[in-house]
Design a protein around this motif. Structure first.
Motif, PDB file in Angstrom:
ATOM      1  N   GLY A 109       0.825  -1.200   0.000  1.00  0.00           N
ATOM      2  CA  GLY A 109       0.000   0.000   0.000  1.00  0.00           C
ATOM      3  C   GLY A 109       0.860   1.249   0.000  1.00  0.00           C
ATOM      4  N   ASP A 110       0.632   2.122   0.984  1.00  0.00           N
ATOM      5  CA  ASP A 110       1.408   3.361   1.068  1.00  0.00           C
ATOM      6  C   ASP A 110       2.853   3.129   1.519  1.00  0.00           C
ATOM      7  OD1 ASP A 110      -0.796   5.014   0.344  1.00  0.00           O
ATOM      8  OD2 ASP A 110      -1.561   4.866   2.395  1.00  0.00           O
ATOM      9  N   GLY A 115      11.872   1.521   2.349  1.00  0.00           N
ATOM     10  CA  GLY A 115      11.653   2.416   3.470  1.00  0.00           C
ATOM     11  C   GLY A 115      12.777   2.288   4.480  1.00  0.00           C
ATOM     12  N   PHE A 116      12.771   3.139   5.490  1.00  0.00           N
ATOM     13  CA  PHE A 116      13.853   3.168   6.468  1.00  0.00           C
ATOM     14  C   PHE A 116      13.545   2.383   7.741  1.00  0.00           C
ATOM     15  CE2 PHE A 116      15.438   6.238   3.626  1.00  0.00           C
ATOM     16  CZ  PHE A 116      16.752   6.557   3.952  1.00  0.00           C
ATOM     17  N   ASN A 145      -0.241   0.805   5.722  1.00  0.00           N
ATOM     18  CA  ASN A 145       0.652  -0.288   5.334  1.00  0.00           C
ATOM     19  C   ASN A 145      -0.213  -1.534   5.295  1.00  0.00           C
ATOM     20  OD1 ASN A 145       2.482  -2.434   5.237  1.00  0.00           O
ATOM     21  ND2 ASN A 145       3.994  -1.420   6.536  1.00  0.00           N
ATOM     22  N   THR A 146      -0.448  -2.044   4.090  1.00  0.00           N
ATOM     23  CA  THR A 146      -1.355  -3.189   3.936  1.00  0.00           C
ATOM     24  C   THR A 146      -0.744  -4.498   4.416  1.00  0.00           C
ATOM     25  OG1 THR A 146      -0.619  -3.534   1.656  1.00  0.00           O
ATOM     26  CG2 THR A 146      -2.548  -2.111   1.995  1.00  0.00           C
ATOM     27  N   GLY A 147       0.576  -4.502   4.675  1.00  0.00           N
ATOM     28  CA  GLY A 147       1.217  -5.704   5.198  1.00  0.00           C
ATOM     29  C   GLY A 147       1.150  -6.902   4.275  1.00  0.00           C
ATOM     30  N   ILE A 181      16.422   1.782  12.214  1.00  0.00           N
ATOM     31  CA  ILE A 181      16.366   2.754  11.124  1.00  0.00           C
ATOM     32  C   ILE A 181      17.580   2.521  10.236  1.00  0.00           C
ATOM     33  CG2 ILE A 181      16.221   5.185  10.505  1.00  0.00           C
ATOM     34  CD1 ILE A 181      13.843   4.061  12.153  1.00  0.00           C
ATOM     35  N   ILE A 182      17.317   2.165   8.982  1.00  0.00           N
ATOM     36  CA  ILE A 182      18.390   1.774   8.055  1.00  0.00           C
ATOM     37  C   ILE A 182      18.104   2.360   6.680  1.00  0.00           C
ATOM     38  CG2 ILE A 182      19.602  -0.184   6.998  1.00  0.00           C
ATOM     39  CD1 ILE A 182      18.383  -1.938   9.279  1.00  0.00           C
TER      40      ILE A 182
END
Length: 199
Positions: A109-110, A115-116, A145-147, A181-182
């Protein structure tokens, strides 16, 4: 070039090394050679002096091989003076930083793949991962976040920018999994799979 000079011009080389032993004019004393090698300890000074004294004969009168060996002995004295403990810590930090950690990212989804937010906790082993991870769920965050997908990869420890517990979001409690956080560009992707049921 310095090694060549030591072999071909032993007298000048020895004098040059000796000149480095001139006391520093700065407050606190110390020797210039000590500062040059990043130390400020009596051990470095004494090792330097001992190396010069013990090596003077080989440097001035020995064979080319003996003269060349002197340079290594003098350099080695500063490694020893710097401290085995210091060296071990530096090496340990390097090794630890280059070790890898398995990480996961749930997305869809979004929430995009790159991502971090990552976690070292396998989502499949966490009951109600959405709640534990505080996944965006269409509330105040305005995102969902649709997972639907899971990335599994590895990251070098030195590339983990921050470690914390997952934050609460959109009514989800969070604090149930660790969040790393990466920069996604530093993650080596091992597998991407679909989640059924979704997280």
């Amino acid at each position: 070039m310095g090694t060549v000079n030591a072999v071909t011009q032993p007298k000048e080389t020895l004098e040059g090394l000796g000149n480095l032993m001139i006391p520093s004019p700065f407050p606190g004393g110390g020797f210039s050679i000590d500062a040059t090698f990043g130390t400020n300890s009596m051990g470095a000074k004494m090792n330097a002096v001992n190396s010069l004294v013990n090596s003077a004969d080989n440097l001035a009168n020995g064979s080319g091989f003996e003269r060349g060996t002197v340079i290594g002995e003098i350099a080695g004295s500063f490694v020893a003076a710097k401290g085995l403990n210091y060296s071990s810590k530096a090496l340990g930090g390097f090794v630890e930083g280059n070790k890898t950690t398995n990480v996961f990212r749930v997305f869809g989804g979004d929430a995009k793949a790159k991502g971090f937010s990552w976690t070292p906790d396998n989502p499949n082993s966490v009951p109600d991962f959405r709640e534990a991870a505080g996944l965006p769920s269409g509330g105040a965050s305005g995102a969902t976040n649709t997972g639907q997908f899971v990335i599994e990869g590895t990251v070098k420890n030195k590339n983990i920018m921050k470690k914390k517990m997952a934050d609460p979001l959109d009514g989800k409690a969070g604090n149930g999994v660790r969040e790393y956080i990466i920069d996604p560009n530093n993650v080596e992707i091992k597998r991407v799979s679909g989640a059924n049921p979704t997280f």
